[in-house]
Design an enzyme around this catalytic site. Structure first.
Site, short mmCIF file in Angstrom:
data_model
loop_
_atom_site.label_atom_id
_atom_site.label_comp_id
_atom_site.label_asym_id
_atom_site.label_seq_id
_atom_site.Cartn_x
_atom_site.Cartn_y
_atom_site.Cartn_z
NE ARG A 22 -3.53 2.27 2.19
CZ ARG A 22 -4.79 2.59 2.29
NH1 ARG A 22 -5.71 1.67 2.42
NH2 ARG A 22 -5.16 3.85 2.27
CB ALA A 34 6.50 -24.12 3.93
CB CYS A 43 -7.64 -18.87 15.48
SG CYS A 43 -6.21 -17.79 15.32
NE ARG A 71 -4.74 -6.45 -0.32
CZ ARG A 71 -5.15 -6.82 0.88
NH1 ARG A 71 -4.32 -7.43 1.70
NH2 ARG A 71 -6.38 -6.53 1.29
CG ASP A 274 2.78 -17.01 16.60
OD1 ASP A 274 2.30 -15.93 16.99
OD2 ASP A 274 2.12 -18.07 16.53
CG ASN A 296 -3.12 -10.02 11.67
OD1 ASN A 296 -2.83 -10.05 10.49
ND2 ASN A 296 -3.98 -10.87 12.22
CD1 TRP A 425 -23.32 -0.78 42.42
CD2 TRP A 425 -21.28 0.09 42.10
NE1 TRP A 425 -23.25 0.40 43.12
CE2 TRP A 425 -22.01 0.97 42.94
CE3 TRP A 425 -19.97 0.44 41.75
CZ2 TRP A 425 -21.47 2.15 43.45
CZ3 TRP A 425 -19.43 1.62 42.25
CH2 TRP A 425 -20.18 2.47 43.09
NE ARG A 433 -18.00 -1.81 45.57
CZ ARG A 433 -19.31 -2.05 45.33
NH1 ARG A 433 -20.11 -1.08 44.90
NH2 ARG A 433 -19.80 -3.24 45.51
C1 LIG Z 1 -4.95 -24.45 16.91
C2 LIG Z 1 -4.61 -23.02 17.13
C3 LIG Z 1 -5.57 -22.18 17.62
C4 LIG Z 1 -5.28 -20.84 17.82
N1 LIG Z 1 -6.25 -20.01 18.29
C5 LIG Z 1 -5.99 -18.69 18.43
C6 LIG Z 1 -7.01 -17.80 18.85
O1 LIG Z 1 -8.16 -18.19 19.10
N2 LIG Z 1 -6.70 -16.49 18.98
C7 LIG Z 1 -5.45 -16.02 18.69
O2 LIG Z 1 -5.23 -14.81 18.83
N3 LIG Z 1 -4.46 -16.84 18.29
C8 LIG Z 1 -4.70 -18.16 18.16
N4 LIG Z 1 -3.71 -19.01 17.72
C9 LIG Z 1 -2.39 -18.44 17.44
C10 LIG Z 1 -2.35 -17.80 16.06
O3 LIG Z 1 -2.79 -18.72 15.12
C11 LIG Z 1 -0.94 -17.34 15.76
O4 LIG Z 1 -0.56 -16.40 16.70
C12 LIG Z 1 -0.82 -16.72 14.37
O5 LIG Z 1 -1.20 -17.62 13.40
C13 LIG Z 1 0.60 -16.27 14.15
O6 LIG Z 1 0.76 -15.77 12.86
P1 LIG Z 1 2.19 -15.84 12.19
O7 LIG Z 1 2.03 -15.19 10.87
O8 LIG Z 1 3.20 -15.31 13.11
O9 LIG Z 1 2.50 -17.38 12.06
P2 LIG Z 1 1.72 -18.53 11.25
O10 LIG Z 1 0.28 -18.23 11.12
O11 LIG Z 1 2.12 -19.80 11.91
O12 LIG Z 1 2.35 -18.44 9.81
C14 LIG Z 1 3.69 -18.78 9.60
C15 LIG Z 1 3.80 -19.34 8.19
O13 LIG Z 1 5.14 -19.48 7.85
C16 LIG Z 1 5.28 -20.63 7.06
N5 LIG Z 1 6.67 -21.03 7.12
C17 LIG Z 1 7.38 -21.43 8.20
N6 LIG Z 1 8.65 -21.68 7.85
C18 LIG Z 1 8.75 -21.43 6.52
C19 LIG Z 1 9.81 -21.49 5.58
N7 LIG Z 1 11.03 -21.86 5.94
N8 LIG Z 1 9.55 -21.17 4.29
C20 LIG Z 1 8.30 -20.78 3.91
N9 LIG Z 1 7.29 -20.70 4.76
C21 LIG Z 1 7.51 -21.02 6.05
C22 LIG Z 1 4.33 -21.62 7.68
O14 LIG Z 1 3.94 -22.61 6.78
C23 LIG Z 1 3.18 -20.72 8.05
O15 LIG Z 1 2.18 -20.70 7.07
C24 LIG Z 1 -3.99 -20.36 17.52
C25 LIG Z 1 -3.01 -21.22 17.03
C26 LIG Z 1 -3.31 -22.54 16.83
C27 LIG Z 1 -2.24 -23.44 16.29
#
Ligand SMILES: Cc1cc2nc3c(=O)[nH]c(=O)nc-3n(C[C@H](O)[C@H](O)[C@H](O)COP(=O)(O)OP(=O)(O)OC[C@H]3O[C@@H](n4cnc5c(N)ncnc54)[C@H](O)[C@@H]3O)c2cc1C
Ligand SMILES: Cc1cc2nc3c(=O)[nH]c(=O)nc-3n(C[C@H](O)[C@H](O)[C@H](O)COP(=O)(O)OP(=O)(O)OC[C@H]3O[C@@H](n4cnc5c(N)ncnc54)[C@H](O)[C@@H]3O)c2cc1C
Lengths: 438, 438
Positions: A22, A34, A43, A71, A274, A296, A425, A433
């Site tokens: 953007r 991957a 989630c 995009r 993460d 995010n 309350w 309180r």
């Molecule tokens: C079952 C479950 C339930 C959850 N419930 C909640 C919830 O209710 N509320 C909440 O806030 N959070 C929840 N979480 C946590 C939330 O999903 C994570 O915090 C969020 O997805 C993190 O986003 P991210 O982009 O950091 O990682 P991810 O979403 O894990 O994305 C990382 C990506 O990187 C890719 N990757 C990794 N290594 C490589 C590589 N070497 N080359 C290419 N790609 C690669 C992976 O395939 C993956 O797609 C939950 C997690 C799980 C597992």
């Protein structure tokens, strides 16, 4: 032309690349993912297992095509980054189209977390609930079993227990802690939810798994042996820093260390999501929070900075929300013991209130614990378990904790009152309180 | 022995006397209440009319007996204060036991508000929804009618419309504003709720009532005449300062002026609740908010100060929450036009989001407007209309607005995410992000 490479197309990666796009319409942006999914929502996996929806495409906010076409983000799915050369600014990847290499001016590492594993003898029936790309096959396997063990009583274990009992599976949950969700809740509220879950699930608390055998059909703990049809391991996650652990500075939490701009110790390399360390706003100390809104926003901040609009990430307060059947379970800030460990002098109050006016039909119990520091009077943490309007109260407390509200500041938050959904309350105010008057 | 006299046994009066009692166990405390009820909840009247409960005692949090016996507060119900002599510190009252007089060391004025009235020729079928003590007879009359006019489209008018349509009454609602709730919501969200209500209720908007005739059976407006079986007037409330208006300093809002300790211009005379002026935290200017949590807290503050524990009331942000059938309607802070009037340069964003993850069943629309100041970047106001989790988001924004959060501060509030009840980018955050990016 400037080029941004993003490793990992989850929440953080796609937020970062979308924001950068953007702000810099001309920049070349390439995302390596991957699996077959991007902007996906882990989630949702428990609810998919529960059977609340069937279309795995719903895991994705947008499809790879959307990002490519709308995009102009060059998303390469099914392509894993295998190595990074930080000095020559090159990423090496491998996918179904073979090996490739990609140079970058900016790099975002957003590889997420990975589940902690337990040793097992064979693993055809040992399951980890982690990536939406595996949800369909995972669900198929779980649905075919009758008795399933869950190892771990944290959020993921509890969500798995909900899903499986809703599918009428027999569930055995083995947890090391003395009550469920002990990393989220203090004992008072943890007990409430443990009691509730014990009605549906066979609980083994204070029990440590030593070994998983027979590919997931036999579990050996320090107190006994259990035969089951399969085993879900949900003992926690850790930052996925496989690609960079010897190359980029990690923090004390084991996640990638960044400054407020989400920059690693390489100026042009950002980390978000993460796999990234943060700062706990209450303690000012390094902290690690693996939740989607944080991922995010970290991505958004990284993308803003890469896009040339400086933005700082303020740190985290560890807001958590989950549910078990009719109960919502929320917490934010520090738990009481954690607060002591960080040198605070916590005082707390725990109350049970109602969610509606006494004359309004359908009022439910709501349990609230608030923790404050005796010296500074700052609010340190809050925990809520109840059947209605839990999340909003936790979000309010998140705001309060992030800006250092005192007990009195929080008492005076002008919470709205409508008999149908609250109390004049409010239960949160009643807890505060109580601290104030004690 | 020190003596506290309290005039009015509503939320504010009973909070003040209870708090003073707790801090000064020996103090003599006397409460005069004109009706038969104390610590009552006018907020429940619409739901009583709707038929959601039948026992009028449920209007009271505690009975007069409870206060007399358990808190040693001498509650005199059915006893109206007719005069105050501020120089000799005496209150004169009249009840079924005749006239009496009572000396005080401290006085709390907590006489609440009173409905604004319209001129009418006869009034046997003109109704004001105001005091729970009249709820039983009011309901009886309303239930016996078929077609009922409501004059006024504010919160009370909307709540009355909900109650009456739920009772299958034919409702005609006449409102001066161009849309309903225009003192609570800006047009974008006001339209949403106006459209919804127009499905159940005959609406006459932008129409001014000139006269009520035939005891409430005929309404003459600037645009027409309406024959109905009875008329509810809900055109707003004003501070009930009848007893003191020539004696005690009033503020520019017409309510009793107090300092932060809830003290009037007489050191020993406090004022709390709907009859009391406050300060708007956003503008720093005098403001008047007639809602129950504010009344309770003002009472608590007055009682604390009388009890010898100094406490300051920080002011208000005008949090409001109401409902109409499946919709909850909340707002806090300033509306956009109001913000301009106070010299701000408001920027705003209005979005429509969903309440749950796209894959989670049962997601509902939620409409959010956020208003901020272009110069200081401070959040000035928020409005939300939706079917789930409206109040908590408003409460969070109340916290934010009270402490001067900027747009960016608010963006970074670590709201929790659970697919079953929220979105990973919460609708509030989406609205804020829109302001930020515009
Ligand atoms: C079952 C479950 C339930 C959850 N419930 C909640 C919830 O209710 N509320 C909440 O806030 N959070 C929840 N979480 C946590 C939330 O999903 C994570 O915090 C969020 O997805 C993190 O986003 P991210 O982009 O950091 O990682 P991810 O979403 O894990 O994305 C990382 C990506 O990187 C890719 N990757 C990794 N290594 C490589 C590589 N070497 N080359 C290419 N790609 C690669 C992976 O395939 C993956 O797609 C939950 C997690 C799980 C597992
Ligand atoms: C129909 C309705 C619905 C409402 N819904 C909501 C809602 O959903 N949420 C919300 O926050 N607020 C709501 N309110 C507003 C809320 O009820 C008031 O803000 C709150 O009751 C104010 O408390 P108070 O103690 O200041 O005044 P009151 O509750 O009005 O109490 C004042 C008392 O003083 C007594 N009194 C007056 N004069 C004298 C005298 N001379 N001598 C002796 N006694 C006297 C009166 O009889 C009365 O009992 C609603 C109000 C109404 C009328």
């Amino acid at each position: 032309m400037e080029k941004l490479v993003v490793i990992g197309g989850g929440a953080a990666g796609m937020s970062a690349s979308s924001r950068a796009r953007r702000l810099k319409p001309q920049m070349e942006i390439e995302v390596f993912e991957a699996t077959k999914m991007v902007s996906h929502a882990p989630c949702g996996i428990p609810y998919f297992i529960e059977g609340l929806f069937d279309d795995e495409n719903l895991f994705m906010t947008y499809t790879p095509q959307f990002f490519i076409e709308n995009r102009k983000i060059n998303v390469r799915i099914n392509t894993r980054v295998t190595e990074i050369d930080l000095s020559s600014r090159v990423v090496y990847a491998e996918g179904k189209d073979g090996k490739m290499k990609s140079e970058y001016d900016y790099l975002v590492i957003s590889t997420g977390s990975k589940p902690k594993r337990l040793p097992s003898e064979g693993n055809d029936r040992v399951f980890y609930i982690h990536h939406p790309a595996e949800a369909v096959s995972l669900r198929q396997k779980l649905w075919s079993l009758n008795t399933i063990a869950i190892i771990g009583g944290g959020i993921l274990g509890v969500e798995a227990a909900e899903a499986l009992t809703q599918r009428d599976k027999k569930v055995l949950l083995i947890h090391r802690g003395e009550y469920l969700l002990n990393k989220s809740l203090d004992q008072e509220l943890g007990k409430v939810i443990t009691d509730r879950i014990s009605r549906d699930v066979e609980l083994r608390l204070g029990e440590k798994v030593i070994e998983i055998k027979q590919g997931g059909r036999l579990i050996i703990t320090d107190k006994g042996k259990y035969e089951v049809d399969g085993t879900i391991v949900a003992i926690g996650v850790e930052p996925n820093v496989d690609l960079v652990k010897d190359k980029i500075q990690l923090g004390t939490t084991g996640a990638i260390k960044v400054d407020e701009y989400m920059r690693t110790n390489y100026r042009e390399v950002y980390s978000a999501g993460d796999n990234t360390e943060s700062v706990n706003i209450v303690t000012g100390k390094p902290y690690w929070v693996p939740f989607a809104p944080v991922a995010n926003k970290m991505g958004y901040v990284a993308g803003s900075n890469i896009g040339g609009e400086p933005m700082k990430f303020p740190g985290v307060v560890n807001t958590q929300i989950t549910k078990y059947k009719e109960y919502y379970i929320g917490r934010v800030g520090l738990q009481e013991e954690e607060a002591k460990k960080y040198g605070f002098h916590p005082v707390s109050a725990t109350i049970t209130g109602k969610t509606r006016a006494r004359y309004y039909p359908g009022a439910k119990d709501i349990h609230v614990k608030v923790i404050a520091d005796e010296e500074t009077k700052r609010i340190l943490g809050a925990q809520i378990v109840g059947e209605e309007e839990v999340l909003g109260r936790i979000d309010m407390m998140a705001a309060a904790i992030m800006k250092g509200f005192t007990i009195e500041d929080t008492f005076f938050i002008e919470m709205g009152y409508l008999p149908a959904i609250s109390r004049v309350w409010d239960p949160v105010i009643v807890a505060i309180r109580k601290i104030m008057e004690d």
